[in-house]
Design a protein around this motif. Sequence first.
Motif: not given
Lengths: 120, 190
Positions: B1-10, B29-45
Motif C-alpha cells: 500500500x502506498x499512502x499519500x499524505x492526503x490521498x488516504x487520510x481516512x 500497514x502504517x509502516x508499509x504505507x509510509x516506508x518509502x517517504x520515510x526512507x526518502x527523507x532519511x536517505x536524503x539526510x
Amino acid sequence: MNDDRLDLSPLDPTRDPVRYERAVGRIMDAAALPLARRRARLTAVGQVSRWWRPMLAMAAAVAIAAVSILAQVQPAAAESELSTSPLAEAMGIPSTVATWMTSGTAPSPIDVFEDIEVEP
Amino acid sequence: MRVSWYGTMTDTRELVQRARAGDARAFEELVRGHYRAAYATARALTGNDMDAEDVVQDGFIKALERLDECDPDRFAGWLLTIVRNRAHNVREREQVRATASIEDVEPAGPDRTDIGAERDELGAALNEALADLSPIQREVVLLHDMEGWKHREIAESLSMSEVMARQHLFQARKRLRELLSRDELKEYLP
C-alpha cells in the motif's frame, strides 16, 4: 512538471522485496513491546495498574488533609460546647464548674468550698 | 500500500487510532504505507542506505511511542519530522566521529554505501549525483519523483512555501540531469 520526473526507481527501498521485507520485519520486531504495552493499557487490569499509584497518592493526600482539618476543628468545637452555659446547665453542670472548665484554670480549695456553699 | 499524505487520510486516521490501541497489523500497514517517504527523507539526510534504514526504523519506533501526540490527519508530516530529527542526530554523530579520529572513519566501501543501489550502475550513479545536492533538494526530489508526493504535501512537510518546494525540485532535477548526462546514463532521463 510531472513530465520532467526523473526515474529514481533504482533508489526505491521496496525494489528489493527481500531486503524490504527484512526491514519491515525488523521494525515490527522492535515495535512488539511498545504495541504490547499499548494493548495492556486498555485492559481493566492494565487500567488499574496504570492508575493505582496516582490514586494511592491522591488518597493519601486527602487523608492527610482530612486529619489536619479535623485536628483543628475538634478542639474548637469542644471549646464552644463547654462555653455554652445553658448547655452546661442542661447537663447538670454547675455554672461555676463550667466556667473553670472553659477558663482552663484549676480552682483553689477555697473556691470549691465557696461554690458548694453557694450551689448546694 | 502506498499512502499519500492526503490521498488516504481516512485510512491513515483509522490506522493510527488502531495502532494507538496496540493493533500490530494496523501499525504494520502504517509502516508499509509510509516506508518509502520515510526512507526518502532519511536517505536524503544521511546520504547512504544503511543509515537511512536505521533512521527509518528508529523513526517508526519513536513515532509509535509518541503516537498519542500525533494528529492522525497529519501523520505523514509528523512522522517525517521525527525521521528528519533522527537523521540529523545520526549525521551529527557521524560528523563528530569523523572529526574525533580520522582512523575511525570507515572507508567508502560497499558496506557503508548503498548496497541495494550498487547492484546496478544506475543506482550507483544516482547516489553519486544525489550526493552533490543539498539535503533539502535531495529530500524534495526523492519525495516528489520517487515517492510521488505533491508539491503541496512536500511544502507542508518541510514547512516551506509551495513555490519554494517547486524551486528546490527544479534546481535538484537540473543538477541531477547535468551530473547524470555526464555519466552516459542519458537513456534513463526523460
